[in-house]
Structure formats: structure tokens, C-alpha cells
Design an enzyme around this catalytic site. Structure first.
Site, mmCIF file in Angstrom:
data_model
loop_
_atom_site.group_PDB
_atom_site.id
_atom_site.type_symbol
_atom_site.label_atom_id
_atom_site.label_comp_id
_atom_site.label_asym_id
_atom_site.label_seq_id
_atom_site.Cartn_x
_atom_site.Cartn_y
_atom_site.Cartn_z
ATOM 1 N N LYS A 67 0.831 -1.211 0.000
ATOM 2 C CA LYS A 67 0.000 0.000 0.000
ATOM 3 C C LYS A 67 0.867 1.264 0.000
ATOM 4 O O LYS A 67 0.651 2.187 -0.792
ATOM 5 C CB LYS A 67 -0.923 0.025 1.239
ATOM 6 C CG LYS A 67 -1.846 -1.186 1.334
ATOM 7 C CD LYS A 67 -2.767 -1.107 2.537
ATOM 8 C CE LYS A 67 -2.062 -1.135 3.882
ATOM 9 N NZ LYS A 67 -1.372 -2.412 4.179
ATOM 10 N N ARG A 126 -10.021 0.966 8.037
ATOM 11 C CA ARG A 126 -9.564 -0.367 8.416
ATOM 12 C C ARG A 126 -10.643 -1.141 9.157
ATOM 13 O O ARG A 126 -10.430 -2.295 9.512
ATOM 14 C CB ARG A 126 -8.388 -0.191 9.363
ATOM 15 C CG ARG A 126 -7.067 -0.705 8.831
ATOM 16 C CD ARG A 126 -6.044 -0.371 9.883
ATOM 17 N NE ARG A 126 -4.859 -1.134 9.732
ATOM 18 C CZ ARG A 126 -3.774 -0.664 9.126
ATOM 19 N NH1 ARG A 126 -3.750 0.521 8.587
ATOM 20 N NH2 ARG A 126 -2.691 -1.409 9.064
ATOM 21 N N ARG A 154 11.688 -5.931 4.846
ATOM 22 C CA ARG A 154 11.436 -4.489 4.739
ATOM 23 C C ARG A 154 12.403 -3.668 5.591
ATOM 24 O O ARG A 154 12.680 -3.972 6.729
ATOM 25 C CB ARG A 154 10.010 -4.157 5.174
ATOM 26 C CG ARG A 154 9.788 -2.638 5.207
ATOM 27 C CD ARG A 154 8.371 -2.241 5.238
ATOM 28 N NE ARG A 154 7.640 -2.826 6.329
ATOM 29 C CZ ARG A 154 6.326 -2.731 6.454
ATOM 30 N NH1 ARG A 154 5.623 -2.084 5.549
ATOM 31 N NH2 ARG A 154 5.707 -3.290 7.470
ATOM 32 N N ARG A 192 11.043 -1.714 11.163
ATOM 33 C CA ARG A 192 9.931 -1.293 12.037
ATOM 34 C C ARG A 192 9.754 -2.292 13.168
ATOM 35 O O ARG A 192 9.768 -3.508 12.927
ATOM 36 C CB ARG A 192 8.646 -1.223 11.204
ATOM 37 C CG ARG A 192 8.329 0.191 10.741
ATOM 38 C CD ARG A 192 7.224 0.252 9.748
ATOM 39 N NE ARG A 192 5.989 -0.415 10.127
ATOM 40 C CZ ARG A 192 4.899 -0.413 9.372
ATOM 41 N NH1 ARG A 192 4.897 0.233 8.212
ATOM 42 N NH2 ARG A 192 3.818 -1.042 9.734
ATOM 43 N N ARG A 204 -1.018 -8.541 13.690
ATOM 44 C CA ARG A 204 -1.516 -7.585 12.686
ATOM 45 C C ARG A 204 -2.360 -8.312 11.641
ATOM 46 O O ARG A 204 -3.379 -7.799 11.182
ATOM 47 C CB ARG A 204 -0.330 -6.860 12.016
ATOM 48 C CG ARG A 204 0.325 -5.843 12.933
ATOM 49 C CD ARG A 204 1.715 -5.477 12.464
ATOM 50 N NE ARG A 204 1.726 -4.760 11.215
ATOM 51 C CZ ARG A 204 2.816 -4.632 10.442
ATOM 52 N NH1 ARG A 204 3.958 -5.167 10.813
ATOM 53 N NH2 ARG A 204 2.753 -3.947 9.323
HETATM 54 P P1 AP5 Z 1 4.826 -1.607 1.844
HETATM 55 O O1 AP5 Z 1 4.541 -0.751 0.672
HETATM 56 O O2 AP5 Z 1 5.570 -1.015 3.002
HETATM 57 O O3 AP5 Z 1 3.471 -2.323 2.345
HETATM 58 P P2 AP5 Z 1 2.250 -1.754 3.176
HETATM 59 O O4 AP5 Z 1 1.030 -2.426 2.635
HETATM 60 O O5 AP5 Z 1 2.259 -0.267 3.211
HETATM 61 O O6 AP5 Z 1 2.606 -2.385 4.583
HETATM 62 P P3 AP5 Z 1 2.454 -1.839 6.058
HETATM 63 O O7 AP5 Z 1 3.078 -2.924 6.912
HETATM 64 O O8 AP5 Z 1 2.969 -0.453 6.227
HETATM 65 O O9 AP5 Z 1 0.922 -1.857 6.253
HETATM 66 P P4 AP5 Z 1 0.167 -1.938 7.547
HETATM 67 O O10 AP5 Z 1 -1.208 -1.730 7.075
HETATM 68 O O11 AP5 Z 1 0.354 -3.173 8.362
HETATM 69 O O12 AP5 Z 1 0.843 -0.800 8.463
HETATM 70 P P5 AP5 Z 1 0.426 0.682 8.804
HETATM 71 O O13 AP5 Z 1 1.652 1.489 8.846
HETATM 72 O O14 AP5 Z 1 -0.707 1.136 7.948
HETATM 73 O O15 AP5 Z 1 5.597 -2.898 1.312
HETATM 74 C C1 AP5 Z 1 6.046 -3.905 2.190
HETATM 75 C C2 AP5 Z 1 7.399 -4.464 1.703
HETATM 76 O O16 AP5 Z 1 7.207 -5.152 0.470
HETATM 77 C C3 AP5 Z 1 8.436 -3.367 1.418
HETATM 78 O O17 AP5 Z 1 9.697 -3.838 1.805
HETATM 79 C C4 AP5 Z 1 8.358 -3.145 -0.113
HETATM 80 O O18 AP5 Z 1 9.593 -2.726 -0.631
HETATM 81 C C5 AP5 Z 1 7.957 -4.544 -0.599
HETATM 82 N N1 AP5 Z 1 7.083 -4.526 -1.777
HETATM 83 C C6 AP5 Z 1 6.026 -3.703 -2.003
HETATM 84 N N2 AP5 Z 1 5.423 -4.012 -3.165
HETATM 85 C C7 AP5 Z 1 6.105 -5.059 -3.683
HETATM 86 C C8 AP5 Z 1 5.957 -5.850 -4.880
HETATM 87 N N3 AP5 Z 1 4.963 -5.620 -5.761
HETATM 88 N N4 AP5 Z 1 6.829 -6.852 -5.080
HETATM 89 C C9 AP5 Z 1 7.842 -7.110 -4.185
HETATM 90 N N5 AP5 Z 1 8.041 -6.395 -3.054
HETATM 91 C C10 AP5 Z 1 7.166 -5.391 -2.798
HETATM 92 O O19 AP5 Z 1 -0.164 0.533 10.282
HETATM 93 C C11 AP5 Z 1 0.661 0.247 11.384
HETATM 94 C C12 AP5 Z 1 -0.189 0.199 12.653
HETATM 95 O O20 AP5 Z 1 -0.803 1.492 12.887
HETATM 96 C C13 AP5 Z 1 -1.368 -0.774 12.637
HETATM 97 O O21 AP5 Z 1 -0.962 -2.073 12.999
HETATM 98 C C14 AP5 Z 1 -2.312 -0.135 13.658
HETATM 99 O O22 AP5 Z 1 -1.905 -0.400 14.967
HETATM 100 C C15 AP5 Z 1 -2.123 1.362 13.397
HETATM 101 N N6 AP5 Z 1 -3.081 1.891 12.402
HETATM 102 C C16 AP5 Z 1 -2.773 2.424 11.172
HETATM 103 N N7 AP5 Z 1 -3.882 2.801 10.528
HETATM 104 C C17 AP5 Z 1 -4.932 2.509 11.352
HETATM 105 C C18 AP5 Z 1 -6.342 2.638 11.225
HETATM 106 N N8 AP5 Z 1 -6.908 3.134 10.121
HETATM 107 N N9 AP5 Z 1 -7.113 2.215 12.258
HETATM 108 C C19 AP5 Z 1 -6.575 1.701 13.386
HETATM 109 N N10 AP5 Z 1 -5.232 1.547 13.565
HETATM 110 C C20 AP5 Z 1 -4.427 1.942 12.561
#
Ligand code: AP5
Length: 248
Positions: free
Chosen positions: A31, A106, A157, A190, A201
């Protein structure tokens, strides 16, 4: 990197009002990676609730203090806190042509809140078709990726604490190991990418976020993209969804 160069020439930045775009998918689905490419190409902001929350944790704000322990164990931060945070971000001037929501909504409650919020925003802009288009019903791009692929991505990552750029030691390594290509900062892992937290998660995703697939499908807003393809292919299909969406 190559991906960004091709994205930059693919679509003219600031070409048109894109409206809201939601990136939906499990942890490590890509994402953030796609949100950055869309943001650079279409000239609209990436609103990552995870990044905003991590920023608050780092600055030890009141919100950060409430969110820290929850995030560390892989649970979701309460809806009210996240919705308030998004509401104030959407008021900023850079959202005037559209925005990308990365990691929000979410839960079904967050999605219902967002629908009402967008409706309210459109109501305030009656008579201005362009401004209404910027907060039209969203296009929802779901990135579909298998669990084992997600697990491998999580372990590989690395991210830059200065500019937020994301790398992967297997698929998207930096030019110099452990160092950001953009600003030379040492890359970090992270804390919530630890294996046990990743499992939590995923549980939160399956139980609370997956129902959004039906929510948006029923409303005719969902576009599914195979997120296991190379970044460039995923990007092309995401761009095509944005270009071709019917914003009724
Ligand atoms: P990356 O692009 O970083 O993936 P991502 O989907 O953004 O992953 P996140 O782990 O950041 O998502 P998340 O939803 O768990 O975390 P968030 O920060 O939102 O890619 C991942 C890896 O793969 C990278 O190394 C990249 O290089 C590689 N990659 C990407 N695309 C690729 C491809 N096509 N092929 C190969 N490799 C690839 O949330 C963190 C925490 O915050 C949550 O757990 C929660 O506690 C809180 N939180 C955030 N938003 C909310 C909400 N709306 N409500 C409640 N709590 C929330």
C-alpha cells in the site's frame, strides 16, 4: 529508481482532479509503495494513518502515548482517535484535488464514518463541481497478496526514518546496503515487523479489515489488483483503475 522514473513520465502530474483513492490490503501488501508512486505521479497527497501515528509516537504527543502500546502489540488504534486524525488532515489545502488513503479505513465503522465525512465535504462545496469531484465517492484499490509472500516481505522491509522511503532487501534493495538512496540515512526495521507482532496484525486484518472488501464491493467501488506482481505491473493496474473509475 527505475519505478519512479517510469511513473513520472506515465501520467502528467497535476493533470486532473483524481478524487479520493483508498489502498486496501493486509500488512506488507504494498500500500505504502503504491501510494508514494500515485502521489508523485498524480500530484495528490498520501495520507498514511500508520505514518501519522508513528510520527505521533516519535514526538510523544498525547495521541502517540495512547497509540504506542496498541501498535506495538499489532492491534488497531480505536476508531475515534483515527477518524479525528483523518478529519483534520482532510482539511488541509493539499487535499483540494483528491488524496490517497493508505491504511484507512480499516474497520467498517471507519468506512461508514468516511462516507459521511465525504458527503459532508461535498455538501459544503455545492455549486463547485470541481471541488465536489475532489471528495467524490472513493475508488478502492485492493492489493491481493498471499500470506507467505507477505511474511517474506515483512522480514525484508527496511525504511528510512528521515524521508519514509521503503526498501526490501530481497526485492527492492538500496544501492548501498543499509543506507537510504535519497538522503544517506541508516535504514531501520519497524518494531511491529517482528514475527509475533506481524501475526497479530494479520489477525486484526482478517477480523476487522477484510469485511471492507464486501462493503466496497456491494457499493461498486472495489477494484482488485494482484499485488504479487512486480511493483511496476501493480502500479500500471492501479493507475488504470484511477484513470477509468466512474465517480458517480
Ligand atoms: P509496503 O509498501 O511497506 O506495504 P504496506 O502495505 O504499506 O505495509 P504496512 O506494513 O505499512 O501496512 P500496515 O497496514 O500493516 O501498516 P500501517 O503502517 O498502515 O511494502 C512492504 C514491503 O514489500 C516493502 O519492503 C516493499 O519494498 C515490498 N514490496 C512492495 N510491493 C512489492 C511488490 N509488488 N513486489 C515485491 N516487493 C514489494 O499501520 C501500522 C499500525 O498502525 C497498525 O498495525 C495499527 O496499529 C495502526 N493503524 C494504522 N492505521 C490505522 C487505522 N486506520 N485504524 C486503526 N489503527 C491503525
Amino acid at each position: 529508481m527505475e519505478v519512479q522514473a517510469s511513473a513520472a513520465v506515465g501520467v502528467q502530474a497535476n493533470a486532473r482532479i483524481t478524487g479520493p483513492i483508498i489502498l486496501l490490503g493486509p500488512p506488507a501488501a504494498g500500500k505504502g509503495t503504491q501510494a508514494k508512486l500515485i502521489s508523485e505521479t498524480f500530484g495528490i497527497p498520501q495520507i498514511s494513518t500508520g505514518d501519522i501515528l508513528r510520527g505521533n509516537v516519535a514526538r510523544k504527543t498525547e495521541l502517540g502515548m495512547k497509540a504506542k502500546a496498541i501498535m506495538e502489540r499489532g492491534d488497531l488504534v480505536p476508531d475515534e482517535l483515527v477518524c479525528d486524525m483523518v478529519a483534520s488532515r482532510l482539511q488541509e489545502a493539499d487535499c483540494a484535488r483528491g488524496f490517497i488513503l493508505d491504511g484507512f479505513p480499516r474497520t467498517v465503522r471507519q468506512a461508514e464514518w468516511l462516507d459521511k465525512q465525504l458527503e459532508k465535504m461535498r455538501g459544503c462545496k455545492k455549486g463547485d463541481a470541481a471541488a465536489q469531484q475532489a471528495c467524490a465517492a472513493p475508488v478502492v484499490i485492493r492489493l491481493v497478496v498471499d500470506y507467505n509472500v507477505l511474511r517474506r516481505r515483512i522480514t525484508g522491509r527496511r525504511s528510512c526514518p528521515t524521508c519514509g522511503r521503503v526498501y526490501n532487501v530481497y526485492s527492492q534493495p538500496p544501492k548501498v546496503q543499509g543506507i537510504c538512496d535519497v538522503d544517506g540515512t541508516a535504514l531501520v526495521t519497524r518494531p511491529d515487523d517482528a514475527e509475533d507482532v506481524f501475526a497479530e496484525r494479520m489477525k486484526a486484518y482478517d477480523q476487522q479489515t477484510l469485511p471492507l472488501v464486501d462493503y466496497y464491493r456491494e457499493r461498486g467501488r472495489l477494484v482488485e489488483v494482484d499485488g504479487e506482481q512486480p511493483v511496476e505491473r501493480v502500479m500500471e493496474q492501479a493507475f488504470s483503475a484511477i484513470e477509468n473509475v466512474n465517480r458517480l
